[in-house]
Design a protein around this motif. Structure first.
Motif, PDB file in Angstrom:
ATOM      1  N   THR A 258      -3.111  29.872  15.545  1.00 25.36           N
ATOM      2  CA  THR A 258      -2.564  30.841  16.552  1.00 25.36           C
ATOM      3  C   THR A 258      -1.763  30.422  17.561  1.00 25.36           C
ATOM      4  N   VAL A 259      -2.499  29.454  18.521  1.00 27.11           N
ATOM      5  CA  VAL A 259      -1.951  28.501  19.548  1.00 27.11           C
ATOM      6  C   VAL A 259      -0.737  27.807  19.077  1.00 27.11           C
ATOM      7  N   SER A 260      -0.859  27.027  17.867  1.00 19.49           N
ATOM      8  CA  SER A 260       0.206  26.131  17.567  1.00 19.49           C
ATOM      9  C   SER A 260       1.517  27.159  17.173  1.00 19.49           C
ATOM     10  N   PHE A 261       1.224  28.304  16.520  1.00 21.41           N
ATOM     11  CA  PHE A 261       2.436  29.142  16.193  1.00 21.41           C
ATOM     12  C   PHE A 261       2.963  29.810  17.405  1.00 21.41           C
TER      13      PHE A 261
ATOM     14  N   MET B  17       4.250  22.163  11.723  1.00 20.46           N
ATOM     15  CA  MET B  17       3.373  23.152  11.529  1.00 20.46           C
ATOM     16  C   MET B  17       2.326  23.020  10.298  1.00 20.46           C
ATOM     17  N   GLY B  18       3.138  22.732   9.159  1.00 27.74           N
ATOM     18  CA  GLY B  18       2.108  22.386   7.984  1.00 27.74           C
ATOM     19  C   GLY B  18       1.305  21.212   7.980  1.00 27.74           C
ATOM     20  N   THR B  19       1.694  20.138   8.377  1.00 26.41           N
ATOM     21  CA  THR B  19       0.984  18.731   8.587  1.00 26.41           C
ATOM     22  C   THR B  19      -0.159  19.088   9.825  1.00 26.41           C
ATOM     23  N   LEU B  20       0.181  19.822  10.935  1.00 29.27           N
ATOM     24  CA  LEU B  20      -0.749  19.897  11.796  1.00 29.27           C
ATOM     25  C   LEU B  20      -2.024  20.969  11.320  1.00 29.27           C
ATOM     26  N   LEU B  21      -1.783  21.890  10.541  1.00 33.47           N
ATOM     27  CA  LEU B  21      -2.741  22.742   9.905  1.00 33.47           C
ATOM     28  C   LEU B  21      -3.390  21.951   8.874  1.00 33.47           C
TER      29      LEU B  21
END
Length: 334
Positions: free
Chosen positions: A22-25, A301-305
Motif C-alpha cells: 500500500t505504501v509503495s503504491f 514495484m514487482g521486484t520490491l514486492l
C-alpha cells in the motif's frame, strides 16, 4: 506450537506485506515523474509527436494494471487484486515483457549467490565466534574481534570493488562479472559448474562480509554457554578442547543464531541490488537497479514486492521451525 500462535504470526506477515504494498503504491503514484509521466515519455519516443490522452490511459492500464482516470482507492484495489489473485505484476515499460516472467528468469541467480554468501559468511562467523569465546581474553580473541569490527565498518560494495581489483584485475583469479564464461554450454557438466562457482565467488564473498557480524553475536552466546555446568564437567572429564568447542560449546551456542540467519536472508537479498551492479551479475538485484534508472515503475514495484515476500517468508519459517531445533523453547507460551 499452538494454533493461536501460528495464526498470529501468519496474520502479522500478511499485514506487513499489505502495508508495504500500500505504501509503495501510494508513493509511486504521488512522486514526480510517476507511472503516467514515464508512460507518456515512452509513447512520445515511439510516436515522435503529441500524446493522445485516451491512448495514454489505455497503455498505462495495460502495463501497470491501473487506470489513471479512476479514483486512487479503485486503482489500488484493482492493482492488489491482480497481484494477489492472478500474480500479475504488470508489464515492463522498457523491456516490454511481463514483470513476473522477468523476475522468474532472474531470481534463481540471486538466490544462488545469496545462499552462497550466507553459507560462507555464517560458517566463518560460527567458527570464529566459538574459537574467540573459548580463548576469551587471549591475543587471538582480541585480534579476531578487532578484524571483524573493522570489516563490518567497511561497506560491502567497497569490499566488492577491492576484491575485483586485487583478485580479478591484478591477478586474474576470478572473472570480473557475468554469470558464466562465454562459450560454455549450460548443463550438469564440470566446466559449467566450475564457471558458475567462479563467477559467483566474488559477489558471494562481498555479500558474505555482511554475515560476518554474526561472529560477535556467536561469541557472546558462546561466552554465556561457557559458564554452564556441562561445559565444566566436560573439561573435568579431560575431553579434547576441539571436541568441547565444537560438540558442547558450538552446538548449544548456535541455536540463537538460527533466527538471525533467517532474518539475514533479507539483508543479503537487499545488498544484492548494489553488489550485482558492481559485478555486472544479472540477477534480480541488477534488474531492480535497471528499473530505478529507467523509471520502469511496474518492474520496480514487482521486484520490491518479491523482495518483501521473500523476507517475510524467511522470518515466518524461522518462527515456525525454531522449536524443532530447540525443543526447550515453548513457542506461543509465556
Amino acid at each position: 506450537m499452538t494454533p493461536k500462535y501460528l495464526l498470529k504470526r501468519l496474520g502479522q506477515a500478511i499485514l506487513t506485506f499489505f502495508v508495504t504494498m500500500t505504501v509503495s503504491f501510494l508513493l509511486y503514484q504521488a512522486m514526480p515523474g510517476g507511472p503516467t509521466e514515464a508512460m507518456r515519455s515512452v509513447i512520445l519516443s515511439q510516436s515522435g509527436g503529441s500524446v493522445d490522452i485516451d491512448r495514454l490511459n489505455r497503455m498505462i492500464q495495460l502495463y501497470t494494471n491501473v487506470n489513471p482516470d479512476q479514483p486512487m482507492h479503485v486503482q489500488y484495489f484493482n492493482y492488489a487484486s491482480d497481484v494477489i489473485l492472478r500474480q500479475d505484476l504488470g508489464t515492463s515499460f522498457f523491456k516490454n515483457e511481463e514483470v513476473t516472467t522477468l523476475i522468474m528468469q532472474r531470481i534463481p541467480w540471486s538466490m544462488f549467490i545469496s545462499v552462497y554468501a550466507l553459507a560462507l559468511g555464517y560458517s566463518l562467523s560460527i567458527f570464529l565466534g566459538v574459537m574467540t569465546a573459548y580463548r576469551e581474553k587471549s591475543r587471538f580473541d582480541s585480534t579476531v574481534s578487532s578484524l571483524i569490527i573493522g570489516l563490518n565498518s567497511i561497506p560491502y560494495y567497497i569490499v566488492g570493488v577491492v576484491l575485483i581489483y586485487f583478485l580479478a584485475i591484478q591477478n586474474n583469479y576470478f572473472p570480473t562479472g557475468g554469470r558464466i564464461g562465454s562459450g560454455i554450454a549450460a548443463g550438469y557438466n564440470p566446466e559449467f559448474m566450475l564457471s558458475l562457482v567462479q563467477h559467483a565467488a566474488l559477489p558471494a564473498i562481498s555479500m558474505g562480509a555482511l554475515a560476518t557480524s554474526g561472529a560477535l553475536a556467536m561469541r557472546g552466546n558462546a561466552v554465556r554457554v561457557l559458564g554452564e555446568d556441562y561445559i565444566r564437567v566436560a573439561q573435568l572429564r579431560g575431553l579434547r578442547e576441539t571436541r568441547i568447542a565444537t560438540q558442547y560449546l558450538g552446538h548449544n551456542s548456535i541455536l540463537p543464531m538460527y533466527t538471525q540467519f533467517m532474518i539475514g536472508i533479507a539483508g543479503v537479498f537487499s545488498s544484492a541490488v548494489i553488489v550485482e551492479e558492481v559485478f555486472a551479475y544479472p540477477g534480480m538485484g541488477l534488474l531492480m537497479f535497471e528499473a530505478v534508472k529507467t523509471q520502469d515503475y511496474p518492474l520496480l514495484m514487482g521486484t520490491l514486492l518479491v523482495f518483501t515476500a521473500i523476507s517475510l517468508t524467511a522470518i515466518f519459517i524461522a518462527d515456525l521451525t525454531y522449536t524443532l531445533i530447540d525443543p526447550r523453547i515453548s513457542v506461543g507460551e509465556e
